[in-house]
Scaffold this active site. Structure first.
Site, short mmCIF file in Angstrom:
data_model
loop_
_atom_site.label_atom_id
_atom_site.label_comp_id
_atom_site.label_asym_id
_atom_site.label_seq_id
_atom_site.Cartn_x
_atom_site.Cartn_y
_atom_site.Cartn_z
N HIS A 217 0.81 -1.22 0.00
CA HIS A 217 0.00 0.00 0.00
C HIS A 217 0.84 1.27 0.00
O HIS A 217 0.64 2.14 -0.84
CB HIS A 217 -1.06 0.02 1.10
CG HIS A 217 -1.91 1.24 0.97
ND1 HIS A 217 -2.88 1.36 -0.01
CD2 HIS A 217 -1.85 2.43 1.58
CE1 HIS A 217 -3.40 2.58 0.05
NE2 HIS A 217 -2.79 3.25 1.00
N TYR A 221 1.71 5.06 -2.52
CA TYR A 221 2.00 6.45 -2.15
C TYR A 221 3.40 6.86 -2.56
O TYR A 221 3.68 8.05 -2.76
CB TYR A 221 1.73 6.68 -0.66
CG TYR A 221 0.25 6.91 -0.50
CD1 TYR A 221 -0.28 8.16 -0.76
CD2 TYR A 221 -0.61 5.86 -0.22
CE1 TYR A 221 -1.64 8.37 -0.72
CE2 TYR A 221 -1.97 6.06 -0.19
CZ TYR A 221 -2.48 7.31 -0.44
OH TYR A 221 -3.82 7.52 -0.43
N HIS A 368 -9.38 0.41 -11.96
CA HIS A 368 -9.05 1.35 -10.89
C HIS A 368 -7.59 1.78 -10.95
O HIS A 368 -7.28 2.96 -10.94
CB HIS A 368 -9.36 0.72 -9.52
CG HIS A 368 -8.75 1.47 -8.38
ND1 HIS A 368 -9.23 2.71 -7.98
CD2 HIS A 368 -7.69 1.20 -7.58
CE1 HIS A 368 -8.49 3.15 -6.97
NE2 HIS A 368 -7.55 2.26 -6.70
N PHE A 369 -6.66 0.82 -11.03
CA PHE A 369 -5.28 1.32 -10.93
C PHE A 369 -4.77 1.93 -12.23
O PHE A 369 -3.78 2.63 -12.22
CB PHE A 369 -4.30 0.31 -10.31
CG PHE A 369 -4.23 -1.05 -10.92
CD1 PHE A 369 -3.78 -1.25 -12.19
CD2 PHE A 369 -4.62 -2.16 -10.17
CE1 PHE A 369 -3.69 -2.51 -12.72
CE2 PHE A 369 -4.54 -3.42 -10.70
CZ PHE A 369 -4.08 -3.60 -11.99
N HIS A 370 -5.50 1.72 -13.34
CA HIS A 370 -5.08 2.48 -14.51
C HIS A 370 -5.58 3.93 -14.46
O HIS A 370 -5.05 4.77 -15.17
CB HIS A 370 -5.55 1.80 -15.80
CG HIS A 370 -4.70 0.61 -16.14
ND1 HIS A 370 -5.04 -0.67 -15.79
CD2 HIS A 370 -3.49 0.50 -16.77
CE1 HIS A 370 -4.10 -1.51 -16.19
NE2 HIS A 370 -3.15 -0.83 -16.78
N ARG A 433 -10.02 -10.53 -13.20
CA ARG A 433 -8.75 -9.99 -13.67
C ARG A 433 -7.75 -11.13 -13.75
O ARG A 433 -8.03 -12.25 -13.36
CB ARG A 433 -8.24 -8.91 -12.72
CG ARG A 433 -7.78 -9.43 -11.38
CD ARG A 433 -7.33 -8.33 -10.44
NE ARG A 433 -5.95 -7.92 -10.73
CZ ARG A 433 -5.13 -7.43 -9.79
NH1 ARG A 433 -5.55 -7.33 -8.54
NH2 ARG A 433 -3.92 -7.06 -10.10
N ARG A 434 -6.56 -10.82 -14.25
CA ARG A 434 -5.45 -11.78 -14.29
C ARG A 434 -5.85 -13.10 -14.93
O ARG A 434 -5.54 -14.17 -14.40
CB ARG A 434 -4.93 -12.02 -12.88
CG ARG A 434 -4.21 -10.83 -12.30
CD ARG A 434 -3.66 -11.10 -10.92
NE ARG A 434 -2.56 -10.21 -10.64
CZ ARG A 434 -1.95 -10.14 -9.45
NH1 ARG A 434 -2.35 -10.89 -8.46
NH2 ARG A 434 -0.94 -9.31 -9.27
C1 HEM Z 1 -0.39 0.93 -23.24
C2 HEM Z 1 -0.86 1.16 -22.05
C3 HEM Z 1 -1.46 0.08 -21.17
C4 HEM Z 1 -2.27 -0.97 -21.51
C5 HEM Z 1 -2.83 -1.31 -22.86
C6 HEM Z 1 -2.52 -1.74 -20.30
C7 HEM Z 1 -3.31 -2.87 -20.21
C8 HEM Z 1 -3.45 -3.68 -19.09
C9 HEM Z 1 -4.33 -4.82 -18.95
C10 HEM Z 1 -5.30 -5.29 -20.02
C11 HEM Z 1 -4.14 -5.36 -17.71
C12 HEM Z 1 -4.91 -6.49 -17.06
C13 HEM Z 1 -4.59 -7.85 -17.46
C14 HEM Z 1 -5.27 -8.91 -16.62
O1 HEM Z 1 -5.63 -8.69 -15.45
O2 HEM Z 1 -5.45 -10.01 -17.17
C15 HEM Z 1 -3.13 -4.57 -17.06
C16 HEM Z 1 -2.65 -4.81 -15.80
C17 HEM Z 1 -1.80 -3.96 -15.12
N1 HEM Z 1 -1.32 -2.73 -15.56
FE1 HEM Z 1 -1.57 -1.94 -17.40
N2 HEM Z 1 -1.85 -1.12 -19.27
C18 HEM Z 1 -1.19 -0.02 -19.75
C19 HEM Z 1 -0.42 0.89 -19.03
C20 HEM Z 1 -0.10 0.75 -17.69
C21 HEM Z 1 0.65 1.71 -16.91
C22 HEM Z 1 1.20 3.04 -17.44
C23 HEM Z 1 0.77 1.19 -15.66
C24 HEM Z 1 1.44 1.75 -14.44
C25 HEM Z 1 2.28 2.75 -14.40
C26 HEM Z 1 0.12 -0.11 -15.66
C27 HEM Z 1 0.07 -0.97 -14.57
C28 HEM Z 1 -0.55 -2.19 -14.55
C29 HEM Z 1 -0.52 -3.11 -13.43
C30 HEM Z 1 0.21 -2.89 -12.10
C31 HEM Z 1 -1.29 -4.22 -13.78
C32 HEM Z 1 -1.59 -5.44 -12.91
C33 HEM Z 1 -0.75 -6.60 -13.23
C34 HEM Z 1 -1.18 -7.80 -12.43
O3 HEM Z 1 -2.38 -8.05 -12.29
O4 HEM Z 1 -0.28 -8.49 -11.94
N3 HEM Z 1 -0.41 -0.33 -16.90
N4 HEM Z 1 -2.73 -3.54 -17.92
CU LIG Z 2 -3.95 -0.03 -0.70
#
Ligand code: HEM
Ligand SMILES: [Cu+2]
Length: 550
Positions: A217, A221, A368-370, A433-434
């Site tokens: 968490h 921050y 949410h985190f996006h 997700r995931r």
């Molecule tokens: C081109 C831009 C991006 C696209 C298309 C994208 C797409 C995605 C998608 C589809 C997932 C979910 C996959 C799943 O749960 O099966 C994901 C997970 C995630 N994304 Fe992105 N994202 C982008 C940019 C970013 C950026 C800029 C960040 C953070 C600075 C970020 C951080 C994360 C994180 C932390 C996860 C979770 C991974 C996990 O579940 O272990 N993403 N993204």
């Molecule tokens: Cu938290």
């Protein structure tokens, strides 16, 4: 302009950050197409492998390296050039962090560590992956100590004075980071490494998750506070107003140290090994963070209104049209802030016990985190990139670059609006997700999730593709302003570091007494964690052996 030696260090940090950004966003693009059933990976490449790379490279590597670039530049600018010792320790920190990063990345690419960026036990990666993670954290510690050392030298030479706001905020962020990392270091060193190298047979899963979220968490921050530094210190300068209130800004920051750490259980609300009382206590502490957050929102609107009124705005919202919309350094950060309004509201939903039951582990969380780290934080960093790199390289930020920068932030906003809205809604309907695309063997209720206009994996893929396009425009801007744009030879072409003045005459002394804040922080941590963690250790179940699930 700051000294060449400090600029070099900052540029190396930015360089690594954008290499991570390039690979990370490419993985994001693959993900949206796989989930949309439009792409099948070759047998040697696994969905969870690219998802691990995406999470680690963007959420950990891009953010951390960019943050240190910003800190190095701002600390050199506000406190003066690094002395020889600070310089040496900073470089050691940079290299150790980089070695850890490369080790972890190589093992992900080699398919030895598809454990996602949260690396939950009992999943078990190659032991060297955890060594890489440990080196990464230790490297950031070394860099943090270098910056803290630089600050202490300044204080010794400026007895009785308040530090500049930028330096104060940097030190606050670093103190929080150092305390937060204790959890992840403990679990990696004493649980994962012994398990992965076969020195122990089993792992206490609940304990490892709790130590992870003790860190996880405040990690958010650690991303957010540097963005807030930009909001508090850079934005007023772009608006031509002084910092709204020096003491309010400092108080908000120290409150973040207090309320960002003893709250990790809000990520573990569905876990059976923690009793409701401790979950309740940590959720209550979580909601305390609303106080400094609303203080921040208040300050931002005050800045906007004061600047607008100075330019002759009247009426309730007249200031809005007077904001410097043509300045991409401002507009980018304004959009970032706007995304944070639904982002923060979503956070309150996630942290609420009952609502968490609905959204837990669904695509809602991804949405949410996006719109928290993926846009408010990332787009603030983009807004900083536009001037930070030219400032460091002494190159021009040309008219055509500015136009391109607008295209970049607008495409990012559109892409994110599409992708994250569909993720939020799909998550509410139940899509997990995931997971690579999963229609549960064509079961009708699973198919129902995906048949709306906004609620479809197609919308998510369209949004994701626009985002990727935007990311590539950004990479182009980065490469141009690092290596190619013409040098700014005339003074009027030189890019400045926009840092606002703050009036410290009314700031109370105790705000810069770190021992108070560190003391309260540890007291809160002990209240929130001592009993539940010790009962996890004393009443530990047999433990689980490690699993390679891929
Ligand atoms: C081109 C831009 C991006 C696209 C298309 C994208 C797409 C995605 C998608 C589809 C997932 C979910 C996959 C799943 O749960 O099966 C994901 C997970 C995630 N994304 Fe992105 N994202 C982008 C940019 C970013 C950026 C800029 C960040 C953070 C600075 C970020 C951080 C994360 C994180 C932390 C996860 C979770 C991974 C996990 O579940 O272990 N993403 N993204
Ligand atoms: Cu938290």
């Amino acid at each position: 302009m700051i000294a060449l030696q400090d600029r070099k260090l900052a540029l190396w940090y930015i360089g690594v950050a954008y290499i991570a950004f390039l690979i990370g966003t490419l993985m994001g693009l693959l993900q949206v197409f796989i989930r949309n059933d439009q792409l099948e990976l070759p047998a040697w490449l696994d969905y969870y492998q690219i998802l691990t790379a995406h999470g680690v490279l963007l959420a950990l590597i891009y953010t951390t390296f960019f943050i240190f670039a910003f800190f190095v530049t701002g600390m050199s600018k506000s406190l003066g050039t690094f002395g020889p010792k600070v310089k040496l320790v900073s470089w050691i920190g940079f290299w150790v962090t980089l070695v850890g990063t490369v080790m972890a990345t190589v093992l992900i690419v080699a398919g030895e560590a598809s454990v996602l960026y949260t690396f939950y036990a009992p999943m078990m990666a190659n032991g060297w992956y955890y060594v890489g993670l440990a080196l990464f954290v230790v490297g950031t510690w070394i860099s943090s100590f270098a910056l803290i050392g630089h600050y202490r030298v300044w204080r010794k030479n400026n007895k009785g004075q308040f530090s500049p706001l930028f330096a104060f905020m940097t030190i606050t962020t670093l103190i929080m980071w150092l305390i937060a990392c204790l959890g992840v270091v403990a679990t990696v060193l004493f649980q994962y490494i012994p398990l992965a190298f076969g020195w122990t047979d089993t792992i206490n899963v609940e304990l490892s998750r709790s130590l992870f979220w003790y860190f996880g968490h405040p990690l958010v921050y650690f991303w957010l506070l540097p963005a807030y530094i930009a909001w508090y210190v850079i934005v007023p300068k772009l608006l031509n107003v002084p910092v709204f209130s020096d003491s309010l800004a400092r108080l908000a920051f120290v409150l973040f140290i207090l309320f960002s750490i003893p709250v990790g259980f809000h990520h573990q609300l569905t876990e059976p090994g923690i009793s409701n009382f401790w979950k309740f206590l940590q959720v209550a502490l979580t909601f305390m963070v609303i106080i400094p957050s609303l203080m921040t929102a208040f300050t931002m609107f005050a800045n906007f209104e004061i600047s607008g009124r100075k330019k002759g705005a009247t009426g309730l919202f007249g200031w809005f049209t007077k904001l410097p919309w043509r300045d991409v350094r401002f507009t980018s950060i304004f959009i970032a802030m706007a995304f944070f309004i639904p982002g923060g509201a979503g956070g309150i939903i996630n942290a609420s016990f009952q609502l968490n039951e609905v959204v837990h582990n669904t695509l809602w969380i991804v949405g949410h985190f996006h719109i928290t780290v993926g846009t408010p934080v990332a787009m603030t960093f983009m807004g900083l990139t536009f001037w930070l790199i030219p400032y460091l390289t002494g190159r021009k930020f040309t008219k055509s670059m500015q136009k391109l920068a607008f295209v970049q932030i607008i495409t990012w906003s559109i892409g994110m609006l599409l992708m994250s809205t569909s993720q939020h809604i799909l998550g509410l309907l139940g899509a997990p997700r995931r997971t690579a695309y999963s229609n549960y063997n064509g079961h009708p209720s699973a198919l129902e999730w995906f048949d709306g206009i906004l609620t479809s994996h197609t919308t998510m893929a369209v949004g994701g593709s626009i985002l990727f396009l935007s990311a590539m425009i950004l990479i182009y801007i980065v490469v141009m302003s690092m290596f190619i744009s013409p040098k700014a030879l005339k003074v009027e072409d030189q890019v400045e570091f926009p840092m606002a003045e703050s009036d410290k005459t009314h700031t109370p002394k105790w705000l810069e007494n770190w021992w108070i804040w560190i003391g309260i922080a540890f007291a809160l941590i002990i209240i929130a964690y001592a009993i539940p963690l010790s009962s996890m250790i004393m009443h530990a179940p047999p433990g689980s052996e490690g699993f390679k699930t891929w």
